[in-house]
Design a protein around this motif. Structure first.
Motif, PDB file in Angstrom:
ATOM      1  N   GLU A   1       0.826  -1.210   0.000  1.00 53.92           N
ATOM      2  CA  GLU A   1       0.000   0.000   0.000  1.00 53.92           C
ATOM      3  C   GLU A   1       0.861   1.262   0.000  1.00 53.92           C
ATOM      4  O   GLU A   1       0.537   2.249  -0.668  1.00 53.92           O
ATOM      5  N   TRP A   2       1.982   1.225   0.740  1.00 61.11           N
ATOM      6  CA  TRP A   2       2.795   2.425   0.930  1.00 61.11           C
ATOM      7  C   TRP A   2       3.983   2.535  -0.014  1.00 61.11           C
ATOM      8  O   TRP A   2       4.504   3.641  -0.232  1.00 61.11           O
ATOM      9  N   ALA A   3       4.429   1.446  -0.611  1.00 62.94           N
ATOM     10  CA  ALA A   3       5.618   1.488  -1.473  1.00 62.94           C
ATOM     11  C   ALA A   3       5.492   2.476  -2.637  1.00 62.94           C
ATOM     12  O   ALA A   3       6.494   3.100  -3.017  1.00 62.94           O
ATOM     13  N   PRO A   4       4.301   2.672  -3.232  1.00 58.31           N
ATOM     14  CA  PRO A   4       4.226   3.628  -4.343  1.00 58.31           C
ATOM     15  C   PRO A   4       4.668   5.042  -3.989  1.00 58.31           C
ATOM     16  O   PRO A   4       5.117   5.782  -4.878  1.00 58.31           O
ATOM     17  N   CYS A   5       4.587   5.455  -2.725  1.00 60.72           N
ATOM     18  CA  CYS A   5       5.043   6.809  -2.402  1.00 60.72           C
ATOM     19  C   CYS A   5       6.551   6.932  -2.616  1.00 60.72           C
ATOM     20  O   CYS A   5       7.049   8.002  -2.973  1.00 60.72           O
TER      21      CYS A   5
ATOM     22  N   ALA B   1      11.685   0.328  -2.936  1.00 65.96           N
ATOM     23  CA  ALA B   1      10.590   0.978  -2.203  1.00 65.96           C
ATOM     24  C   ALA B   1      10.150   0.160  -1.000  1.00 65.96           C
ATOM     25  O   ALA B   1       9.875   0.699   0.075  1.00 65.96           O
ATOM     26  N   ARG B   2      10.093  -1.146  -1.164  1.00 66.20           N
ATOM     27  CA  ARG B   2       9.627  -2.003  -0.072  1.00 66.20           C
ATOM     28  C   ARG B   2      10.590  -1.949   1.116  1.00 66.20           C
ATOM     29  O   ARG B   2      10.160  -1.951   2.274  1.00 66.20           O
ATOM     30  N   GLN B   3      11.871  -1.895   0.845  1.00 67.74           N
ATOM     31  CA  GLN B   3      12.848  -1.815   1.934  1.00 67.74           C
ATOM     32  C   GLN B   3      12.720  -0.496   2.699  1.00 67.74           C
ATOM     33  O   GLN B   3      12.877  -0.456   3.922  1.00 67.74           O
ATOM     34  N   VAL B   4      12.463   0.569   1.975  1.00 60.48           N
ATOM     35  CA  VAL B   4      12.315   1.871   2.637  1.00 60.48           C
ATOM     36  C   VAL B   4      11.122   1.844   3.592  1.00 60.48           C
ATOM     37  O   VAL B   4      11.225   2.270   4.752  1.00 60.48           O
ATOM     38  N   ILE B   5       9.991   1.331   3.125  1.00 55.38           N
ATOM     39  CA  ILE B   5       8.795   1.294   3.970  1.00 55.38           C
ATOM     40  C   ILE B   5       9.011   0.383   5.178  1.00 55.38           C
ATOM     41  O   ILE B   5       8.610   0.713   6.299  1.00 55.38           O
ATOM     42  N   ALA B   6       9.674  -0.752   4.956  1.00 53.83           N
ATOM     43  CA  ALA B   6       9.966  -1.641   6.083  1.00 53.83           C
ATOM     44  C   ALA B   6      10.871  -0.952   7.096  1.00 53.83           C
ATOM     45  O   ALA B   6      10.697  -1.120   8.316  1.00 53.83           O
TER      46      ALA B   6
ATOM     47  N   ALA C   1      20.739   8.607   0.874  1.00 53.81           N
ATOM     48  CA  ALA C   1      22.170   8.280   0.759  1.00 53.81           C
ATOM     49  C   ALA C   1      22.428   7.062  -0.124  1.00 53.81           C
ATOM     50  O   ALA C   1      23.589   6.700  -0.340  1.00 53.81           O
ATOM     51  N   GLY C   2      21.373   6.444  -0.619  1.00 53.51           N
ATOM     52  CA  GLY C   2      21.525   5.296  -1.508  1.00 53.51           C
ATOM     53  C   GLY C   2      21.600   3.959  -0.814  1.00 53.51           C
ATOM     54  O   GLY C   2      21.910   2.939  -1.440  1.00 53.51           O
ATOM     55  N   ALA C   3      21.275   3.921   0.490  1.00 52.80           N
ATOM     56  CA  ALA C   3      21.392   2.670   1.244  1.00 52.80           C
ATOM     57  C   ALA C   3      20.435   1.589   0.739  1.00 52.80           C
ATOM     58  O   ALA C   3      20.717   0.399   0.904  1.00 52.80           O
ATOM     59  N   PHE C   4      19.327   2.001   0.134  1.00 50.34           N
ATOM     60  CA  PHE C   4      18.353   1.021  -0.345  1.00 50.34           C
ATOM     61  C   PHE C   4      18.339   0.896  -1.868  1.00 50.34           C
ATOM     62  O   PHE C   4      17.424   0.297  -2.438  1.00 50.34           O
ATOM     63  N   ALA C   5      19.351   1.465  -2.515  1.00 55.00           N
ATOM     64  CA  ALA C   5      19.447   1.381  -3.974  1.00 55.00           C
ATOM     65  C   ALA C   5      20.116   0.075  -4.376  1.00 55.00           C
ATOM     66  O   ALA C   5      20.990  -0.424  -3.675  1.00 55.00           O
ATOM     67  N   ALA C   6      19.678  -0.466  -5.508  1.00 55.00           N
ATOM     68  CA  ALA C   6      20.265  -1.708  -6.011  1.00 55.00           C
ATOM     69  C   ALA C   6      21.735  -1.501  -6.306  1.00 55.00           C
ATOM     70  O   ALA C   6      22.133  -0.483  -6.886  1.00 55.00           O
ATOM     71  N   ARG C   7      22.541  -2.444  -5.934  1.00 61.39           N
ATOM     72  CA  ARG C   7      23.990  -2.369  -6.178  1.00 61.39           C
ATOM     73  C   ARG C   7      24.309  -2.978  -7.541  1.00 61.39           C
ATOM     74  O   ARG C   7      23.737  -3.973  -7.910  1.00 61.39           O
TER      75      ARG C   7
END
Length: 198
Positions: free
Chosen positions: A132-136, A152-157, A192-198
């Motif tokens: 529900e929240w990942a689209p933001c 997005a899912r990692q950020v919400i978690a 800072a890019g912590a949840f960006a794909a490597r």
């Protein structure tokens, strides 16, 4: 859609009463004390109805979680990722800080640790809320507020994780300040890019 989730009619009224009673008893006495006959008595329905439709305490818990996911508040759409994440954190906090809901969540987490069906239902509940929240987060990427490739899912978690930790482990008060801190930390890490794909 199953008969248990069909809106309207006697079936829906019975389900609502049984799930309300289940939630009340879980909040009051926990998972270990959950008894189908007691649920039926509290709900004002026949025991055979509860045994036939739900079968076990974990069957009841699974359906409680389905209903909670269905009834959850829709996500915020503020146009600002900082405000969206803060709204998410405050919603989680208000739910967990509620006396009944906080006890209910503790009970279903215990159930999930003891039973695979309850665990699957709990995972489904969390997945539905994250979906529900990942689209933001995805929208923020599109606006250039977060790096491309941010998960997005990692950020919400990450927003809700400190709040569940406070509820289940540390006992830290579930304040609005804690919610805002959790949202801010998740945002800073995402930027800072912590949840960006490597």
């Amino acid at each position: 859609m199953s008969s248990l989730t069909r809106p309207g009619g006697r079936t829906a009224r019975v389900r609502d009463a049984v799930l309300r009673a289940t939630g009340d008893l879980l909040a009051e006495s926990g998972f270990a004390a959950l008894d189908l006959a007691e649920v039926a008595r509290h709900a004002g329905v026949g025991r055979t109805t509860v045994y036939r439709r739900w079968g076990t305490p974990t069957g009841l818990i699974a359906d409680v979680l389905v209903a909670m996911a269905d009834e959850s508040v829709p996500r915020a759409r503020t146009g600002s990722i900082a405000d969206d994440l803060r709204a998410n954190a405050r919603l989680v906090r208000s739910t967990l800080a509620d006396v009944r809901q906080g006890r209910l969540f503790k009970a279903v987490v215990v159930a999930g640790a003891c039973d695979d069906r309850a665990a699957d239902a709990l995972h489904g509940f969390y997945a539905a809320r994250i979906d529900e929240w990942a689209p933001c987060v995805d929208e923020a990427i599109g606006r250039g507020q977060l790096p491309d490739g941010t998960d997005a899912r990692q950020v919400i978690a990450a927003v809700s994780a400190p709040l569940y930790y406070a509820l289940l482990q540390s006992g830290q008060p579930l304040t609005e300040a804690l919610a805002d801190q959790a949202a801010g930390a998740a945002l800073a890490a995402a930027q800072a890019g912590a949840f960006a794909a490597r």
